[in-house]
Design a protein around this motif. Structure first.
Motif, PDB file in Angstrom:
ATOM      1  N   TYR A 244      17.098 -24.183 -16.422  1.00  0.00           N
ATOM      2  CA  TYR A 244      17.202 -24.698 -14.936  1.00  0.00           C
ATOM      3  C   TYR A 244      16.465 -25.598 -14.458  1.00  0.00           C
ATOM      4  O   TYR A 244      15.119 -25.606 -14.000  1.00  0.00           O
ATOM      5  CB  TYR A 244      17.550 -22.823 -14.208  1.00  0.00           C
ATOM      6  N   PRO A 245      16.999 -26.181 -12.818  1.00  0.00           N
ATOM      7  CA  PRO A 245      15.647 -27.059 -12.574  1.00  0.00           C
ATOM      8  C   PRO A 245      15.164 -26.184 -10.976  1.00  0.00           C
ATOM      9  O   PRO A 245      13.784 -26.529 -11.067  1.00  0.00           O
ATOM     10  CB  PRO A 245      16.709 -27.563 -10.968  1.00  0.00           C
ATOM     11  N   ALA A 246      14.578 -24.528 -11.338  1.00  0.00           N
ATOM     12  CA  ALA A 246      14.169 -23.672 -11.004  1.00  0.00           C
ATOM     13  C   ALA A 246      14.216 -22.238 -11.952  1.00  0.00           C
ATOM     14  O   ALA A 246      15.343 -21.730 -11.678  1.00  0.00           O
ATOM     15  CB  ALA A 246      13.995 -24.170  -8.926  1.00  0.00           C
ATOM     16  N   GLU A 247      13.020 -21.654 -11.115  1.00  0.00           N
ATOM     17  CA  GLU A 247      13.408 -20.303 -11.211  1.00  0.00           C
ATOM     18  C   GLU A 247      12.459 -19.551 -10.329  1.00  0.00           C
ATOM     19  O   GLU A 247      11.263 -20.053  -9.972  1.00  0.00           O
ATOM     20  CB  GLU A 247      12.808 -20.013 -13.032  1.00  0.00           C
ATOM     21  N   LEU A 248      13.218 -18.649  -9.983  1.00  0.00           N
ATOM     22  CA  LEU A 248      12.571 -17.704  -9.326  1.00  0.00           C
ATOM     23  C   LEU A 248      11.547 -16.163  -9.634  1.00  0.00           C
ATOM     24  O   LEU A 248      12.405 -15.823 -10.691  1.00  0.00           O
ATOM     25  CB  LEU A 248      13.489 -16.789  -7.764  1.00  0.00           C
ATOM     26  N   HIS A 249      10.042 -16.101  -9.556  1.00  0.00           N
ATOM     27  CA  HIS A 249      10.135 -14.646 -10.159  1.00  0.00           C
ATOM     28  C   HIS A 249       9.406 -13.546  -9.228  1.00  0.00           C
ATOM     29  O   HIS A 249       8.627 -14.044  -8.123  1.00  0.00           O
ATOM     30  CB  HIS A 249       8.403 -15.122 -10.674  1.00  0.00           C
ATOM     31  N   LEU A 250      10.049 -12.359  -9.565  1.00  0.00           N
ATOM     32  CA  LEU A 250       9.985 -11.295  -8.405  1.00  0.00           C
ATOM     33  C   LEU A 250       8.770 -10.458  -8.796  1.00  0.00           C
ATOM     34  O   LEU A 250       9.087  -9.750  -9.758  1.00  0.00           O
ATOM     35  CB  LEU A 250      10.926 -10.683  -7.711  1.00  0.00           C
ATOM     36  N   VAL A 251       7.557 -10.399  -8.453  1.00  0.00           N
ATOM     37  CA  VAL A 251       6.804  -9.718  -9.108  1.00  0.00           C
ATOM     38  C   VAL A 251       6.182  -8.501  -8.172  1.00  0.00           C
ATOM     39  O   VAL A 251       5.468  -8.216  -7.305  1.00  0.00           O
ATOM     40  CB  VAL A 251       5.200 -10.868  -9.283  1.00  0.00           C
ATOM     41  N   HIS A 252       6.715  -7.458  -9.629  1.00  0.00           N
ATOM     42  CA  HIS A 252       5.783  -5.809  -9.483  1.00  0.00           C
ATOM     43  C   HIS A 252       5.476  -5.170  -9.589  1.00  0.00           C
ATOM     44  O   HIS A 252       5.368  -5.401 -10.942  1.00  0.00           O
ATOM     45  CB  HIS A 252       7.301  -4.811  -9.447  1.00  0.00           C
ATOM     46  N   TRP A 253       4.508  -4.347  -9.460  1.00  0.00           N
ATOM     47  CA  TRP A 253       2.703  -3.224 -10.440  1.00  0.00           C
ATOM     48  C   TRP A 253       3.947  -2.067  -9.788  1.00  0.00           C
ATOM     49  O   TRP A 253       4.572  -1.510  -9.506  1.00  0.00           O
ATOM     50  CB  TRP A 253       1.703  -4.156 -10.148  1.00  0.00           C
ATOM     51  N   ASN A 254       3.014  -1.906 -11.102  1.00  0.00           N
ATOM     52  CA  ASN A 254       3.378   0.089 -11.493  1.00  0.00           C
ATOM     53  C   ASN A 254       2.449   0.742 -10.855  1.00  0.00           C
ATOM     54  O   ASN A 254       0.717   0.735 -11.060  1.00  0.00           O
ATOM     55  CB  ASN A 254       3.322   0.763 -12.973  1.00  0.00           C
ATOM     56  N   ALA A 255       2.552   1.521  -9.804  1.00  0.00           N
ATOM     57  CA  ALA A 255       2.160   1.915  -8.265  1.00  0.00           C
ATOM     58  C   ALA A 255       2.323   3.692  -8.616  1.00  0.00           C
ATOM     59  O   ALA A 255       1.308   4.295  -8.306  1.00  0.00           O
ATOM     60  CB  ALA A 255       2.915   1.566  -6.843  1.00  0.00           C
ATOM     61  N   VAL A 256       2.660   3.955 -10.246  1.00  0.00           N
ATOM     62  CA  VAL A 256       3.060   5.291 -10.167  1.00  0.00           C
ATOM     63  C   VAL A 256       2.248   6.145 -11.693  1.00  0.00           C
ATOM     64  O   VAL A 256       1.678   6.207 -11.554  1.00  0.00           O
ATOM     65  CB  VAL A 256       4.063   5.602 -10.915  1.00  0.00           C
ATOM     66  N   LYS A 257       1.034   4.952 -12.321  1.00  0.00           N
ATOM     67  CA  LYS A 257       0.534   4.473 -13.445  1.00  0.00           C
ATOM     68  C   LYS A 257      -1.053   3.541 -13.166  1.00  0.00           C
ATOM     69  O   LYS A 257      -2.032   4.998 -13.551  1.00  0.00           O
ATOM     70  CB  LYS A 257       0.922   4.298 -14.745  1.00  0.00           C
TER      71      LYS A 257
ATOM     72  N   SER B 145       0.585  -1.087  -0.282  1.00  0.00           N
ATOM     73  CA  SER B 145       0.069  -0.014  -0.225  1.00  0.00           C
ATOM     74  C   SER B 145       0.732   1.123  -0.079  1.00  0.00           C
ATOM     75  O   SER B 145      -0.257   2.315  -0.049  1.00  0.00           O
ATOM     76  CB  SER B 145      -1.027   0.443   1.130  1.00  0.00           C
ATOM     77  N   MET B 146       1.852   0.710  -0.229  1.00  0.00           N
ATOM     78  CA  MET B 146       3.249   2.161   0.118  1.00  0.00           C
ATOM     79  C   MET B 146       4.088   1.884  -0.809  1.00  0.00           C
ATOM     80  O   MET B 146       4.437   0.601  -0.915  1.00  0.00           O
ATOM     81  CB  MET B 146       4.098   2.367   1.533  1.00  0.00           C
ATOM     82  N   ASP B 147       5.296   2.764  -0.638  1.00  0.00           N
ATOM     83  CA  ASP B 147       6.202   2.923  -1.752  1.00  0.00           C
ATOM     84  C   ASP B 147       7.644   2.583  -0.665  1.00  0.00           C
ATOM     85  O   ASP B 147       8.624   2.551  -0.815  1.00  0.00           O
ATOM     86  CB  ASP B 147       6.409   3.693  -2.385  1.00  0.00           C
ATOM     87  N   LYS B 148       7.460   1.307  -0.189  1.00  0.00           N
ATOM     88  CA  LYS B 148       8.770   1.062   0.738  1.00  0.00           C
ATOM     89  C   LYS B 148       9.651  -0.597   0.217  1.00  0.00           C
ATOM     90  O   LYS B 148      10.687  -0.440   0.135  1.00  0.00           O
ATOM     91  CB  LYS B 148       7.749   0.124   1.730  1.00  0.00           C
ATOM     92  N   SER B 149       9.104  -1.831  -0.510  1.00  0.00           N
ATOM     93  CA  SER B 149       9.714  -2.605  -1.439  1.00  0.00           C
ATOM     94  C   SER B 149       9.035  -1.857  -3.124  1.00  0.00           C
ATOM     95  O   SER B 149       8.399  -2.507  -3.885  1.00  0.00           O
ATOM     96  CB  SER B 149       9.287  -3.722  -0.981  1.00  0.00           C
TER      97      SER B 149
ATOM     98  N   GLN C 196       8.564   3.623 -11.485  1.00  0.00           N
ATOM     99  CA  GLN C 196       8.884   3.455  -9.634  1.00  0.00           C
ATOM    100  C   GLN C 196       8.046   1.601 -10.177  1.00  0.00           C
ATOM    101  O   GLN C 196       6.361   2.100 -10.438  1.00  0.00           O
ATOM    102  CB  GLN C 196       8.646   3.900  -9.196  1.00  0.00           C
ATOM    103  N   TYR C 197       8.199   0.569  -9.657  1.00  0.00           N
ATOM    104  CA  TYR C 197       7.313  -0.503  -9.376  1.00  0.00           C
ATOM    105  C   TYR C 197       7.029  -1.060  -8.275  1.00  0.00           C
ATOM    106  O   TYR C 197       8.702  -1.492  -7.482  1.00  0.00           O
ATOM    107  CB  TYR C 197       7.564  -1.587 -10.128  1.00  0.00           C
ATOM    108  N   ARG C 198       5.851  -1.546  -7.158  1.00  0.00           N
ATOM    109  CA  ARG C 198       5.677  -1.507  -5.829  1.00  0.00           C
ATOM    110  C   ARG C 198       6.021  -3.283  -6.004  1.00  0.00           C
ATOM    111  O   ARG C 198       5.458  -3.688  -6.778  1.00  0.00           O
ATOM    112  CB  ARG C 198       4.313  -1.878  -5.585  1.00  0.00           C
TER     113      ARG C 198
END
Ligand SMILES: NS(=O)(=O)c1ccc(C(=O)NCc2c(F)c(F)c(F)c(F)c2F)cc1
Ligand SMILES: [Zn+2]
Length: 260
Positions: free
Chosen positions: A113-126, A72-76, A86-88
């Motif tokens: 590769y045996p596995a894949e990590l996805h870090l999901v962010h969204w455009n909280a500016v727009k 809910s805020m631009d912390k991460s 900027q994406y949250r």
């Protein structure tokens, strides 16, 4: 050809996706051919700053296990790289195989590769919410990190230790502080391309940022992923493995690299 990929896509057991995907010109995952990627000197370094206290919980959603963050805020946030805004951070999750020979969604020169990590962010500016951003071409930014078999990963272990508590679909457990930057390789190099969600609704809203360097995890840590279940308590147990989408055609896209 397009019809074969649609057929292949529709036939893949895991995704009951519609036979034709709306638009379908920028689907993910893809095979990244190193020699065809174009170095873009205008790509800036990716700036990542995560606040470990925004971590909320870890839960099994029946496709993968995800760690969700307070957004809910631009912390991460992430910015720079190929991103205009900027994406949250909303959540991160993984895709993996039944054995070490496969499991990742993207491939590099056909290397799996045996596995894949996805870090999901969204455009909280727009946009006002993740739900809104998911439907927009520049709505999401996902950082992909490959996992390869090797040394024990200290940072991952806190996640691994929590997995038995979310063995079944819809189980959720509070997760206090966790800083996902411990899961990123130190090397800044990445590829980037315009793609989609790799699970339904497969919306074409993702700027993919795929790290060139993999992180190392050991066999026991990979095995811990494979003890999770797709199924709810009381149902016939189905191990949560092979939760990756098949490769999709590149079509009219260029993959850019941040390195020469
Ligand atoms: N593997 S990946 O490409 O990185 C990927 C990332 C996020 C999601 C996701 O959030 N799905 C649930 C979900 C939706 F699919 C929505 F369309 C929506 F509006 C949501 F709010 C939502 F949580 C799916 C795949
Ligand atoms: Zn994913």
């Amino acid at each position: 050809t397009c019809c074969s990929y649609r057929l292949r896509d529709a036939l893949h057991p895991l995704w009951q996706s519609p036979l034709s995907i709306p638009g379908g010109t920028r689907q993910s995952p893809i095979d990244i051919q190193w020699r065809d990627s174009i170095f873009d000197p205008y790509l800036r370094p990716l700036k990542i700053s995560y606040d470990p206290d925004t971590c909320l919980h870890i839960w099994n959603n029946g496709y993968s296990f995800l760690v969700e963050f307070e957004d809910s805020m631009d912390k991460s946030i992430i910015m720079g790289g190929p991103l205009e805004n900027q994406y949250r951070l909303k959540q991160f999750h993984f895709h993996w195989g039944a054995i070490n020979e496969w499991g990742s969604e993207h491939t590099i020169d056909s290397r799996v590769y045996p596995a894949e990590l996805h870090l999901v962010h969204w455009n909280a500016v727009k946009y006002e919410s993740f739900e809104e951003a998911v439907m927009e071409g520049n709505g999401l930014a996902v950082i992909g990190v490959f996992l390869k078999l090797g040394a024990y990963h200290e940072g991952l272990q806190k996640l691994v230790d929590a997995l038995p508590a979310v063995k079944h679909k819809d189980e959720i457990v509070e997760f206090d502080t966790f800083d996902p930057s411990c899961l990123l390789p130190s090397c800044p190099d990445y590829w980037t391309y315009a793609g989609s969600l790799t699970t339904p609704p497969l919306t074409e809203s993702v700027t993919w940022i795929i790290k060139k360097k993999a992180i190392e995890v050991d066999e026991n840590q990979l095995e811990a992923f494979r003890m999770l279940l797709f199924t709810s308590p009381g149902e016939e147990e189905k191990r949560m493995v092979d939760n990756f989408r098949p490769l999709q055609p590149l079509m009219n896209r260029t993959v850019r690299s941040s390195f020469q």
